[in-house]
Design a protein around this motif. Structure first.
Motif, PDB file in Angstrom:
ATOM      1  N   ALA A  72      38.542  40.892  41.889  1.00 39.60           N
ATOM      2  CA  ALA A  72      39.375  40.978  43.088  1.00 39.60           C
ATOM      3  C   ALA A  72      40.863  40.938  42.744  1.00 39.60           C
ATOM      4  O   ALA A  72      41.665  41.661  43.322  1.00 39.60           O
ATOM      5  CB  ALA A  72      39.019  39.845  44.053  1.00 39.60           C
ATOM      6  N   ALA A  73      41.243  40.107  41.780  1.00 42.82           N
ATOM      7  CA  ALA A  73      42.653  39.943  41.442  1.00 42.82           C
ATOM      8  C   ALA A  73      43.165  41.035  40.507  1.00 42.82           C
ATOM      9  O   ALA A  73      44.349  41.376  40.551  1.00 42.82           O
ATOM     10  CB  ALA A  73      42.882  38.571  40.804  1.00 42.82           C
ATOM     11  N   ASP A  74      42.300  41.597  39.666  1.00 46.48           N
ATOM     12  CA  ASP A  74      42.773  42.437  38.566  1.00 46.48           C
ATOM     13  C   ASP A  74      42.431  43.915  38.649  1.00 46.48           C
ATOM     14  O   ASP A  74      42.987  44.726  37.902  1.00 46.48           O
ATOM     15  CB  ASP A  74      42.237  41.886  37.236  1.00 46.48           C
ATOM     16  N   TYR A  75      41.550  44.315  39.536  1.00 47.28           N
ATOM     17  CA  TYR A  75      41.076  45.702  39.581  1.00 47.28           C
ATOM     18  C   TYR A  75      42.202  46.703  39.845  1.00 47.28           C
ATOM     19  O   TYR A  75      42.307  47.715  39.147  1.00 47.28           O
ATOM     20  CB  TYR A  75      39.970  45.835  40.630  1.00 47.28           C
ATOM     21  N   ALA A  76      43.057  46.427  40.800  1.00 49.15           N
ATOM     22  CA  ALA A  76      44.147  47.364  41.129  1.00 49.15           C
ATOM     23  C   ALA A  76      45.132  47.487  39.967  1.00 49.15           C
ATOM     24  O   ALA A  76      45.565  48.591  39.622  1.00 49.15           O
ATOM     25  CB  ALA A  76      44.866  46.921  42.404  1.00 49.15           C
ATOM     26  N   GLY A  77      45.498  46.374  39.337  1.00 48.82           N
ATOM     27  CA  GLY A  77      46.424  46.415  38.204  1.00 48.82           C
ATOM     28  C   GLY A  77      45.843  47.159  37.016  1.00 48.82           C
ATOM     29  O   GLY A  77      46.529  47.931  36.348  1.00 48.82           O
ATOM     30  N   LEU A  78      44.564  46.922  36.729  1.00 50.41           N
ATOM     31  CA  LEU A  78      43.875  47.657  35.668  1.00 50.41           C
ATOM     32  C   LEU A  78      43.934  49.153  35.949  1.00 50.41           C
ATOM     33  O   LEU A  78      44.294  49.950  35.081  1.00 50.41           O
ATOM     34  CB  LEU A  78      42.415  47.217  35.572  1.00 50.41           C
TER      35      LEU A  78
END
Length: 117
Positions: A72-78
């Protein structure tokens, strides 16, 4: 059957080449101090380096499995870093899963399968 193993450690090889295919063991960032974007950039730089050592490159990716500590926290940044790194027209099979990683500070790990030219 010809299997080349490079960067062989006691329990695994970072690079295995067999039958025109390159397999990269799980790759992590060199420094876990940055956020997901920085760790993703470092991880992809390591993937680039190992692919080159094996005689391939990112345009020949077949499959990538991405492990995230916090989906949830990292998917968009990845995805922001991934999309900028991936060559146009190259869409490998990709799985992205949430996982408990090697270190509590690690945010992303990748395993890679690529073709040789």
């Amino acid at each position: 059957m010809s299997i080349r193993r490079l960067r062989t450690e006691a329990r695994y090889s970072e690079i295995v080449v067999h039958n025109g295919t390159v397999y990269l063991a799980g790759q992590l960032a060199d420094d876990y101090g940055g956020g997901i974007e920085e760790q993703t950039r470092q991880t992809l730089a390591n993937v680039d380096r190992l692919l080159a050592e094996a005689g391939s490159d990112r345009s020949r990716l077949l499959s990538v499995t991405i492990y995230l500590r916090d989906m949830a926290a990292d998917y968009a940044g990845l995805n922001a870093v991934w999309d900028a790194w991936l060559p146009a027209g190259c869409a490998p099979a990709r799985a992205c899963v949430e996982a408990r990683l090697y270190s509590g500070d690690a945010r992303v790990e990748m395993t890679v399968v690529a073709a040789l030219p």
